[in-house]
Design a protein around this motif. Structure first.
Motif, PDB file in Angstrom:
ATOM      1  N   ALA A   3      27.456  18.617  35.125  1.00  0.00           N
ATOM      2  CA  ALA A   3      27.950  18.446  33.753  1.00  0.00           C
ATOM      3  C   ALA A   3      28.920  17.275  33.628  1.00  0.00           C
ATOM      4  CB  ALA A   3      28.636  19.733  33.285  1.00  0.00           C
ATOM      5  N   ILE A   4      29.403  16.757  34.762  1.00  0.00           N
ATOM      6  CA  ILE A   4      30.356  15.643  34.733  1.00  0.00           C
ATOM      7  C   ILE A   4      29.636  14.353  34.350  1.00  0.00           C
ATOM      8  CG2 ILE A   4      31.867  14.213  36.164  1.00  0.00           C
ATOM      9  CD1 ILE A   4      32.482  16.740  37.808  1.00  0.00           C
ATOM     10  N   ASN A   5      30.253  13.584  33.455  1.00  0.00           N
ATOM     11  CA  ASN A   5      29.694  12.276  33.091  1.00  0.00           C
ATOM     12  C   ASN A   5      30.831  11.302  32.789  1.00  0.00           C
ATOM     13  OD1 ASN A   5      30.550  12.618  30.357  1.00  0.00           O
ATOM     14  ND2 ASN A   5      28.703  13.816  29.940  1.00  0.00           N
ATOM     15  N   LYS A   6      30.501  10.144  32.274  1.00  0.00           N
ATOM     16  CA  LYS A   6      31.511   9.103  32.055  1.00  0.00           C
ATOM     17  C   LYS A   6      32.530   9.474  30.988  1.00  0.00           C
ATOM     18  CE  LYS A   6      28.362   6.570  28.954  1.00  0.00           C
ATOM     19  NZ  LYS A   6      29.084   6.727  27.705  1.00  0.00           N
ATOM     20  N   ASN A   7      32.232  10.501  30.171  1.00  0.00           N
ATOM     21  CA  ASN A   7      33.156  10.918  29.117  1.00  0.00           C
ATOM     22  C   ASN A   7      34.044  12.090  29.523  1.00  0.00           C
ATOM     23  OD1 ASN A   7      32.131   9.026  27.236  1.00  0.00           O
ATOM     24  ND2 ASN A   7      30.429  10.392  26.756  1.00  0.00           N
ATOM     25  N   THR A   8      33.845  12.637  30.717  1.00  0.00           N
ATOM     26  CA  THR A   8      34.602  13.816  31.143  1.00  0.00           C
ATOM     27  C   THR A   8      36.069  13.453  31.342  1.00  0.00           C
ATOM     28  OG1 THR A   8      32.643  14.660  32.284  1.00  0.00           O
ATOM     29  CG2 THR A   8      34.755  15.672  32.816  1.00  0.00           C
ATOM     30  N   CYS A   9      36.953  14.210  30.677  1.00  0.00           N
ATOM     31  CA  CYS A   9      38.389  13.909  30.770  1.00  0.00           C
ATOM     32  C   CYS A   9      39.172  15.018  31.462  1.00  0.00           C
ATOM     33  CB  CYS A   9      38.970  13.654  29.384  1.00  0.00           C
ATOM     34  SG  CYS A   9      39.131  15.123  28.348  1.00  0.00           S
ATOM     35  N   MET A  10      38.550  16.197  31.691  1.00  0.00           N
ATOM     36  CA  MET A  10      39.261  17.255  32.409  1.00  0.00           C
ATOM     37  C   MET A  10      38.286  18.304  32.913  1.00  0.00           C
ATOM     38  SD  MET A  10      41.077  19.430  29.264  1.00  0.00           S
ATOM     39  CE  MET A  10      41.859  20.619  30.338  1.00  0.00           C
ATOM     40  N   LEU A  11      38.632  18.879  34.069  1.00  0.00           N
ATOM     41  CA  LEU A  11      37.930  20.026  34.625  1.00  0.00           C
ATOM     42  C   LEU A  11      38.901  21.201  34.605  1.00  0.00           C
ATOM     43  CD1 LEU A  11      36.335  18.345  37.799  1.00  0.00           C
ATOM     44  CD2 LEU A  11      35.342  18.529  35.504  1.00  0.00           C
ATOM     45  N   VAL A  12      38.368  22.404  34.431  1.00  0.00           N
ATOM     46  CA  VAL A  12      39.229  23.587  34.316  1.00  0.00           C
ATOM     47  C   VAL A  12      38.847  24.618  35.373  1.00  0.00           C
ATOM     48  CG1 VAL A  12      39.896  25.530  32.833  1.00  0.00           C
ATOM     49  CG2 VAL A  12      39.614  23.236  31.846  1.00  0.00           C
ATOM     50  N   ALA A  13      39.869  25.177  36.018  1.00  0.00           N
ATOM     51  CA  ALA A  13      39.685  26.284  36.958  1.00  0.00           C
ATOM     52  C   ALA A  13      40.574  27.430  36.504  1.00  0.00           C
ATOM     53  CB  ALA A  13      40.049  25.855  38.376  1.00  0.00           C
ATOM     54  N   PRO A  64      41.238  14.524  35.856  1.00  0.00           N
ATOM     55  CA  PRO A  64      42.315  15.518  35.968  1.00  0.00           C
ATOM     56  C   PRO A  64      41.762  16.938  36.030  1.00  0.00           C
ATOM     57  CG  PRO A  64      42.745  13.959  34.183  1.00  0.00           C
ATOM     58  CD  PRO A  64      41.332  13.731  34.625  1.00  0.00           C
ATOM     59  N   VAL A  65      42.478  17.809  36.724  1.00  0.00           N
ATOM     60  CA  VAL A  65      42.071  19.215  36.869  1.00  0.00           C
ATOM     61  C   VAL A  65      43.212  20.122  36.408  1.00  0.00           C
ATOM     62  CG1 VAL A  65      41.406  21.037  38.485  1.00  0.00           C
ATOM     63  CG2 VAL A  65      40.487  18.718  38.767  1.00  0.00           C
ATOM     64  N   HIS A  66      42.897  20.994  35.462  1.00  0.00           N
ATOM     65  CA  HIS A  66      43.887  21.954  34.960  1.00  0.00           C
ATOM     66  C   HIS A  66      43.572  23.342  35.516  1.00  0.00           C
ATOM     67  CE1 HIS A  66      46.750  23.921  32.336  1.00  0.00           C
ATOM     68  NE2 HIS A  66      45.819  24.812  32.030  1.00  0.00           N
ATOM     69  N   VAL A  67      44.604  24.017  36.031  1.00  0.00           N
ATOM     70  CA  VAL A  67      44.469  25.400  36.491  1.00  0.00           C
ATOM     71  C   VAL A  67      45.050  26.309  35.416  1.00  0.00           C
ATOM     72  CG1 VAL A  67      45.162  27.101  38.208  1.00  0.00           C
ATOM     73  CG2 VAL A  67      44.543  24.783  38.930  1.00  0.00           C
ATOM     74  N   ASP A  68      44.192  27.145  34.843  1.00  0.00           N
ATOM     75  CA  ASP A  68      44.644  28.112  33.844  1.00  0.00           C
ATOM     76  C   ASP A  68      45.048  29.394  34.566  1.00  0.00           C
ATOM     77  OD1 ASP A  68      45.106  29.777  31.713  1.00  0.00           O
ATOM     78  OD2 ASP A  68      42.986  30.113  31.256  1.00  0.00           O
ATOM     79  N   ALA A  69      46.356  29.518  34.815  1.00  0.00           N
ATOM     80  CA  ALA A  69      46.901  30.724  35.456  1.00  0.00           C
ATOM     81  C   ALA A  69      47.724  31.529  34.457  1.00  0.00           C
ATOM     82  CB  ALA A  69      47.753  30.339  36.659  1.00  0.00           C
ATOM     83  N   PRO A 103      45.312  19.301  46.515  1.00  0.00           N
ATOM     84  CA  PRO A 103      45.157  17.923  46.047  1.00  0.00           C
ATOM     85  C   PRO A 103      44.130  17.856  44.910  1.00  0.00           C
ATOM     86  CG  PRO A 103      45.084  18.025  48.445  1.00  0.00           C
ATOM     87  CD  PRO A 103      45.009  19.445  47.951  1.00  0.00           C
ATOM     88  N   GLY A 104      44.488  17.184  43.853  1.00  0.00           N
ATOM     89  CA  GLY A 104      43.588  17.060  42.706  1.00  0.00           C
ATOM     90  C   GLY A 104      44.029  17.875  41.508  1.00  0.00           C
ATOM     91  N   VAL A 105      44.825  18.931  41.721  1.00  0.00           N
ATOM     92  CA  VAL A 105      45.347  19.712  40.596  1.00  0.00           C
ATOM     93  C   VAL A 105      46.441  18.898  39.906  1.00  0.00           C
ATOM     94  CG1 VAL A 105      46.663  21.764  39.923  1.00  0.00           C
ATOM     95  CG2 VAL A 105      44.781  21.954  41.568  1.00  0.00           C
ATOM     96  N   THR A 106      46.282  18.665  38.617  1.00  0.00           N
ATOM     97  CA  THR A 106      47.241  17.824  37.884  1.00  0.00           C
ATOM     98  C   THR A 106      48.098  18.610  36.895  1.00  0.00           C
ATOM     99  OG1 THR A 106      45.451  17.295  36.325  1.00  0.00           O
ATOM    100  CG2 THR A 106      45.858  15.717  38.107  1.00  0.00           C
ATOM    101  N   PRO A 128      37.024  28.815  42.409  1.00  0.00           N
ATOM    102  CA  PRO A 128      37.231  28.007  43.624  1.00  0.00           C
ATOM    103  C   PRO A 128      38.036  26.750  43.304  1.00  0.00           C
ATOM    104  CG  PRO A 128      34.985  27.752  42.821  1.00  0.00           C
ATOM    105  CD  PRO A 128      35.616  28.821  41.974  1.00  0.00           C
ATOM    106  N   VAL A 129      39.345  26.910  43.197  1.00  0.00           N
ATOM    107  CA  VAL A 129      40.225  25.820  42.760  1.00  0.00           C
ATOM    108  C   VAL A 129      40.104  24.608  43.675  1.00  0.00           C
ATOM    109  CG1 VAL A 129      42.622  25.141  42.342  1.00  0.00           C
ATOM    110  CG2 VAL A 129      41.829  27.430  41.669  1.00  0.00           C
ATOM    111  N   GLU A 130      40.087  24.840  44.974  1.00  0.00           N
ATOM    112  CA  GLU A 130      40.039  23.718  45.910  1.00  0.00           C
ATOM    113  C   GLU A 130      38.761  22.896  45.731  1.00  0.00           C
ATOM    114  OE1 GLU A 130      42.282  24.882  49.923  1.00  0.00           O
ATOM    115  OE2 GLU A 130      40.916  26.472  49.252  1.00  0.00           O
ATOM    116  N   THR A 131      37.636  23.562  45.486  1.00  0.00           N
ATOM    117  CA  THR A 131      36.363  22.849  45.304  1.00  0.00           C
ATOM    118  C   THR A 131      36.368  22.066  43.996  1.00  0.00           C
ATOM    119  OG1 THR A 131      35.251  24.627  46.499  1.00  0.00           O
ATOM    120  CG2 THR A 131      33.860  23.115  45.265  1.00  0.00           C
TER     121      THR A 131
END
Length: 556
Positions: free
Chosen positions: A275-285, A311-316, A341-344, A297-300
């Motif tokens: 689903a990732i493409n040139k317009n992707t601005c965030m991933l959510v875990a 950027p990666v957002h963790v919804d805790a 690493p990678g969690v912003t 799987p936050v690390e993955t």
């Protein structure tokens, strides 16, 4: 250039121009007899249609979703369909309105006009006392899933006093109320440390999980727009909190939902990658997800963010203040926070397992640049009222709630959070192990504090209704049909968990004798999931909001 070359260029130009000249000639012949005003009207109409088609082709929404919505809208406009829908909505509305009234009929609604005559403080407080015990769900005795996360009277009283002392304080004016600024700064520093953020990390206190999620989405939306992306996209699991969809709609982002594994209910990382493409601005875990309480799987996912520069957002928001203490409580879990690493960014609700009063959450960023990104939208430099900036969507905020949150964290302390986490996790696993022994019920092994239940033998929603008659309030889920219990400190009190298990066992036995009967919530949720036109389901939710604000009285 010689004449032969000029002739060749002229020949090529004429060949290229032939289609244009043909179209021009055809248009002249077609409209030669039209009046000027008619030509202008046709041109305006053609322009309007072109713009509408262009808008429909924009990637703000998924093309399949747009098609389904469009077809659904056409179908619901049919006279026969409109009549049926109107009848059903009226019936739903009437039932909701009566249900709301039944819960408050002991203290009748006041007139629609505000009171003209002032009341004494004693009278007002007595009226409030008449209201606070309305309702049949005894949440104080642990009968509600989630909703209330602590029952300690001393903690509640202490927070109430803290709130009272600073009820009038407003963080918008730190020059007048320096204490609340200090409280907020300390809470952010404490939570950055708790979630293992680096020294340069930062954050703010919001009004709740939804606003925290909005702020994270705004930060990454603005970052993407700065890069020249016209319609930024977020990639989330289809079990991600509904607040992400709300944020996408409000901020004109596209949300790409990817499926979860039907067994573990964790996001399909392969689908997320595709689903990732040139317009992707965030991933959510999600850590954990609201419906089933699983830790993504936050690390993955964070690895994907590093690989593609996203950027990666963790919804805790739900369980962050459990996860942070689970290792010390004797329940090891994989890293989920800024150690990865990678969690912003990370959001966590202090008003859930942080045991603060309702109305506070934290949104934390690994680097100040992400906070600065969203603050761009909140910094107003040319307002006649002066230079203006706020840290959240709201301007004025209740300083008393920030004070109460600060008080709760001080009261509980790190060791107290560890102790409470141990009680909640052990109670959750005890309940789930006993539910697994009940014939007809299936559960998902909980990773944190949520126990999801389903059944192949009977309607799980009818099971939920039967539990409600015994005083239990559970959360309905959908796709697939399920319910869940979110365990809080109230369910760890003596006898509560065993009473819940016993009632589940008794209700399941009753359901086994009458598996075909479907009623109440079973009808509503079953019917809503069967409807391919989701806009009709959405209309029923609007009816709910309409009736929520009803002050209509019913005759006995």
């Amino acid at each position: 250039m010689d004449s032969a070359a000029k002739e060749k260029i002229a020949s090529v130009a004429l060949t290229v121009a032939q289609p244009v000249l043909f179209i021009n000639s055809a248009i002249d012949r077609l409209y030669s007899s039209d009046e000027t005003w008619w030509l202008i009207l046709k041109a305006c109409g053609l322009t309007y249609v072109t713009v509408r088609i262009y808008d429909q082709l924009q990637p703000f929404d998924d093309p399949k979703n747009r098609l389904v919505k469009y077809v659904g809208k056409l179908m619901t406009r049919l006279p026969a369909a409109q009549k049926k829908i109107r009848s059903e909505m009226n019936a739903i509305g009437e039932a909701l309105e009566k249900d709301f009234y039944e819960k408050v009929k002991e203290v009748e609604y006041s007139e629609r006009k505000m009171p003209r005559v002032a009341s004494s403080a004693e009278v007002v407080l007595r009226k409030i006392d008449d209201h606070v015990n309305l309702g049949k769900i005894s949440w104080r005795t642990g009968r509600a899933s989630g909703a209330v996360y602590f029952g300690n009277e001393e903690l509640y009283s202490m927070q109430s006093q803290a709130l009272l002392k600073t009820a009038i304080f407003n963080p918008l004016h730190p020059e007048i109320f320096p204490a609340v600024r200090k409280f907020e700064a300390e809470i952010v520093a404490w939570t950055c440390s708790l979630f293992n953020a680096p020294p340069e990390s930062c954050g703010v206190i919001s009004s709740g999980g939804t606003e925290s999620i909005f702020i994270a989405c705004l930060a990454y939306r603005n970052w993407a727009v700065e890069k020249g992306i016209q319609v930024p996209e977020m990639v989330v699991a289809d079990s991600a909190h509904a607040a992400f969809e709300k944020a996408a709609l409000v901020m004109r982002m596209r949300i790409r939902k990817v499926p979860c594994c039907p067994i573990t209910f964790k996001v399909d990382v392969g689908a997320m990658t595709r689903a990732i493409n040139k317009n992707t601005c965030m991933l959510v875990a999600s850590a954990p997800s609201f419906p089933h309480g699983v830790i993504e799987p936050v690390e993955t996912i964070a690895g994907l963010g590093l690989k593609y520069g996203i950027p990666v957002h963790v919804d805790a928001c739900l369980g962050g203040f459990l996860l942070a203490f689970m290792n010390d409580a004797g329940y090891p879990i994989p890293p989920f926070d800024f150690r990865v690493p990678g969690v912003t960014s990370l959001s966590a609700d202090t008003h859930k397992y942080g045991y603060a009063m309702k109305g506070t959450s934290v949104i934390l960023f690994k680097e100040p640049k992400w906070r600065d990104s969203y603050l761009t939208s909140f910094a107003i430099t040319d307002w006649p009222g002066g230079l203006y900036i706020t840290t959240t969507l709201a301007g004025s905020r209740p300083g008393g709630l920030i004070t109460a949150c600060w008080a709760a964290i001080n009261y509980v302390g790190y060791d107290g959070y560890v102790e409470r986490t141990k009680k909640i996790i052990s109670t959750t696993r005890h309940i789930q192990s006993k539910l697994e022994e009940i014939e007809g019920l299936q559960t998902l092994k909980p990773e944190v504090s949520v126990i999801s239940m389903r059944s192949d033998e009977f309607c799980i929603y009818t099971f939920m209704d039967a539990m409600a008659k015994r005083g239990w309030n559970l959360n309905p889920l959908q796709f697939p049909q399920a319910i869940h219990l979110c365990v809080t400190l109230l369910q760890t009190e003596e006898g509560v968990a065993d009473a819940f298990i016993a009632d589940c066992k008794a209700v399941a036995a009753e359901m086994a004798r009458t598996p075909g009967e479907v009623s109440g919530s079973g009808r509503m949720y079953g019917a809503s999931q069967a409807l391919p036109i989701r806009s009709i389901v959405g209309d029923s939710l609007k009816v709910y909001v309409d009736k929520y604000y009803s002050t209509r009285r019913f005759e006995n």
